[in-house]
Design a protein around this motif. Structure first.
Motif, PDB file in Angstrom:
ATOM      1  N   ASN A   1       5.752  35.772   0.076  1.00  0.00           N
ATOM      2  CA  ASN A   1       6.019  37.191  -0.156  1.00  0.00           C
ATOM      3  C   ASN A   1       4.917  37.852  -0.995  1.00  0.00           C
ATOM      4  O   ASN A   1       5.194  38.651  -1.888  1.00  0.00           O
ATOM      5  N   TRP A   2       3.655  37.470  -0.719  1.00  0.00           N
ATOM      6  CA  TRP A   2       2.512  38.060  -1.390  1.00  0.00           C
ATOM      7  C   TRP A   2       1.953  39.167  -0.513  1.00  0.00           C
ATOM      8  O   TRP A   2       1.943  39.058   0.717  1.00  0.00           O
ATOM      9  N   ASP A   3       1.471  40.213  -1.134  1.00  0.00           N
ATOM     10  CA  ASP A   3       0.770  41.254  -0.395  1.00  0.00           C
ATOM     11  C   ASP A   3      -0.630  40.753  -0.060  1.00  0.00           C
ATOM     12  O   ASP A   3      -1.190  39.907  -0.766  1.00  0.00           O
ATOM     13  N   TYR A   4      -1.197  41.299   1.015  1.00  0.00           N
ATOM     14  CA  TYR A   4      -2.580  40.964   1.319  1.00  0.00           C
ATOM     15  C   TYR A   4      -3.288  42.145   1.949  1.00  0.00           C
ATOM     16  O   TYR A   4      -2.662  43.028   2.522  1.00  0.00           O
ATOM     17  N   VAL A   5      -4.600  42.141   1.767  1.00  0.00           N
ATOM     18  CA  VAL A   5      -5.474  43.138   2.384  1.00  0.00           C
ATOM     19  C   VAL A   5      -6.612  42.393   3.055  1.00  0.00           C
ATOM     20  O   VAL A   5      -6.905  41.246   2.730  1.00  0.00           O
ATOM     21  N   ILE A   6      -7.245  43.083   3.987  1.00  0.00           N
ATOM     22  CA  ILE A   6      -8.273  42.465   4.817  1.00  0.00           C
ATOM     23  C   ILE A   6      -9.561  43.274   4.696  1.00  0.00           C
ATOM     24  O   ILE A   6      -9.551  44.492   4.909  1.00  0.00           O
ATOM     25  N   ILE A   7     -10.649  42.602   4.371  1.00  0.00           N
ATOM     26  CA  ILE A   7     -11.946  43.274   4.380  1.00  0.00           C
ATOM     27  C   ILE A   7     -12.532  43.113   5.772  1.00  0.00           C
ATOM     28  O   ILE A   7     -12.715  41.999   6.263  1.00  0.00           O
ATOM     29  N   SER A   8     -12.808  44.242   6.401  1.00  0.00           N
ATOM     30  CA  SER A   8     -13.365  44.271   7.751  1.00  0.00           C
ATOM     31  C   SER A   8     -14.764  44.871   7.691  1.00  0.00           C
ATOM     32  O   SER A   8     -14.965  45.916   7.066  1.00  0.00           O
TER      33      SER A   8
ATOM     34  N   LYS B   1       5.195  36.233 -10.225  1.00  0.00           N
ATOM     35  CA  LYS B   1       4.133  37.202 -10.470  1.00  0.00           C
ATOM     36  C   LYS B   1       3.873  38.015  -9.208  1.00  0.00           C
ATOM     37  O   LYS B   1       4.146  37.571  -8.103  1.00  0.00           O
ATOM     38  N   LYS B   2       3.332  39.185  -9.414  1.00  0.00           N
ATOM     39  CA  LYS B   2       2.966  40.028  -8.281  1.00  0.00           C
ATOM     40  C   LYS B   2       1.540  39.643  -7.871  1.00  0.00           C
ATOM     41  O   LYS B   2       0.603  39.778  -8.658  1.00  0.00           O
ATOM     42  N   VAL B   3       1.397  39.157  -6.645  1.00  0.00           N
ATOM     43  CA  VAL B   3       0.131  38.588  -6.176  1.00  0.00           C
ATOM     44  C   VAL B   3      -0.404  39.383  -4.995  1.00  0.00           C
ATOM     45  O   VAL B   3       0.343  39.732  -4.076  1.00  0.00           O
ATOM     46  N   LEU B   4      -1.705  39.637  -5.039  1.00  0.00           N
ATOM     47  CA  LEU B   4      -2.425  40.237  -3.920  1.00  0.00           C
ATOM     48  C   LEU B   4      -3.458  39.234  -3.449  1.00  0.00           C
ATOM     49  O   LEU B   4      -4.173  38.640  -4.266  1.00  0.00           O
ATOM     50  N   VAL B   5      -3.544  39.040  -2.154  1.00  0.00           N
ATOM     51  CA  VAL B   5      -4.575  38.183  -1.576  1.00  0.00           C
ATOM     52  C   VAL B   5      -5.563  39.081  -0.840  1.00  0.00           C
ATOM     53  O   VAL B   5      -5.177  39.956  -0.071  1.00  0.00           O
TER      54      VAL B   5
ATOM     55  N   ARG C   1      -7.898  38.245 -13.785  1.00  0.00           N
ATOM     56  CA  ARG C   1      -6.733  38.083 -12.892  1.00  0.00           C
ATOM     57  C   ARG C   1      -7.125  37.450 -11.565  1.00  0.00           C
ATOM     58  O   ARG C   1      -6.284  37.012 -10.795  1.00  0.00           O
ATOM     59  N   PHE C   2      -8.405  37.433 -11.253  1.00  0.00           N
ATOM     60  CA  PHE C   2      -8.892  36.967  -9.958  1.00  0.00           C
ATOM     61  C   PHE C   2      -9.017  35.461  -9.919  1.00  0.00           C
ATOM     62  O   PHE C   2      -9.537  34.841 -10.831  1.00  0.00           O
ATOM     63  N   LEU C   3      -8.541  34.894  -8.812  1.00  0.00           N
ATOM     64  CA  LEU C   3      -8.738  33.488  -8.501  1.00  0.00           C
ATOM     65  C   LEU C   3      -9.523  33.462  -7.189  1.00  0.00           C
ATOM     66  O   LEU C   3      -9.041  33.950  -6.165  1.00  0.00           O
ATOM     67  N   ILE C   4     -10.724  32.927  -7.246  1.00  0.00           N
ATOM     68  CA  ILE C   4     -11.584  32.920  -6.062  1.00  0.00           C
ATOM     69  C   ILE C   4     -11.615  31.503  -5.499  1.00  0.00           C
ATOM     70  O   ILE C   4     -12.035  30.569  -6.190  1.00  0.00           O
TER      71      ILE C   4
ATOM     72  N   LYS D   1      -9.662  49.730  -5.720  1.00  0.00           N
ATOM     73  CA  LYS D   1      -9.434  50.171  -7.101  1.00  0.00           C
ATOM     74  C   LYS D   1      -8.067  50.818  -7.263  1.00  0.00           C
ATOM     75  O   LYS D   1      -7.437  50.687  -8.304  1.00  0.00           O
ATOM     76  N   LYS D   2      -7.617  51.515  -6.236  1.00  0.00           N
ATOM     77  CA  LYS D   2      -6.331  52.221  -6.305  1.00  0.00           C
ATOM     78  C   LYS D   2      -5.140  51.274  -6.356  1.00  0.00           C
ATOM     79  O   LYS D   2      -4.069  51.663  -6.814  1.00  0.00           O
ATOM     80  N   ILE D   3      -5.304  50.053  -5.884  1.00  0.00           N
ATOM     81  CA  ILE D   3      -4.140  49.163  -5.791  1.00  0.00           C
ATOM     82  C   ILE D   3      -4.159  47.963  -6.730  1.00  0.00           C
ATOM     83  O   ILE D   3      -3.096  47.431  -7.044  1.00  0.00           O
ATOM     84  N   ILE D   4      -5.321  47.508  -7.184  1.00  0.00           N
ATOM     85  CA  ILE D   4      -5.352  46.224  -7.910  1.00  0.00           C
ATOM     86  C   ILE D   4      -4.641  46.269  -9.259  1.00  0.00           C
ATOM     87  O   ILE D   4      -4.191  45.235  -9.741  1.00  0.00           O
ATOM     88  N   SER D   5      -4.493  47.439  -9.844  1.00  0.00           N
ATOM     89  CA  SER D   5      -3.804  47.503 -11.140  1.00  0.00           C
ATOM     90  C   SER D   5      -2.320  47.141 -11.008  1.00  0.00           C
ATOM     91  O   SER D   5      -1.661  46.845 -12.010  1.00  0.00           O
ATOM     92  N   ASP D   6      -1.800  47.148  -9.813  1.00  0.00           N
ATOM     93  CA  ASP D   6      -0.391  46.814  -9.573  1.00  0.00           C
ATOM     94  C   ASP D   6      -0.119  45.307  -9.553  1.00  0.00           C
ATOM     95  O   ASP D   6       1.039  44.905  -9.425  1.00  0.00           O
ATOM     96  N   TYR D   7      -1.154  44.477  -9.666  1.00  0.00           N
ATOM     97  CA  TYR D   7      -0.992  43.035  -9.467  1.00  0.00           C
ATOM     98  C   TYR D   7      -1.318  42.220 -10.712  1.00  0.00           C
ATOM     99  O   TYR D   7      -2.241  42.541 -11.454  1.00  0.00           O
TER     100      TYR D   7
END
Length: 138
Positions: A57-64, A14-18, A133-136, A105-111
């Protein structure tokens, strides 16, 4: 959905974003220090999340607190803890939402799945986007 552990077997193929957060420990806390976001943050949890994502090999983003939503290779300047403290207020959380939600919002539809490894304050920033789709991670 809140989970105790990441169901790695169920995520294979699956395509996963963290979504994770910055850390208080950084390469430096002044604008003189510049680095990619993935290298700037030196906190133990951040380093574990980065290693997990890279190994699967998961993508990730960082909230700063300062920059909003960052991609790992974005270059940033060092900064202190003032921005984290702003998340102690509803006003601070709302201000951070303005920096995070449009970009996310622009990226989460890809996962297929989105894993959130973040404290309660940071989770409040993205709560309006959470769906099945979210696992918290607790």
């Amino acid at each position: 959905m809140f989970v105790e552990r990441i169901p790695i077997e169920k995520l294979k193929g699956k395509k996963v974003l963290v979504i994770t957060t910055c850390s208080g420990t950084k390469l430096g806390d002044t604008p003189k220090v510049r680095a990619k976001a993935k290298d700037m943050y030196q906190g133990r949890l951040f380093k574990l999340v980065r290693k997990l994502c890279e190994s699967h090999n998961w993508d990730y983003v960082i909230i700063s607190g300062k920059y909003g939503l960052l991609f790992p290779d974005e270059e940033i300047e060092g900064y202190g803890d003032l921005y984290y403290n702003s998340l102690k207020t509803k006003k601070g959380i709302e201000a951070l939402k303005l920096k995070v939600i449009p970009k996310l919002k622009k990226i989460i539809s890809d996962y297929d799945n989105i894993i959130v490894i973040a404290g309660r304050r940071f989770r409040h920033v993205i709560e309006e986007l959470v769906d099945d789709r979210f696992l918290i991670i607790k």
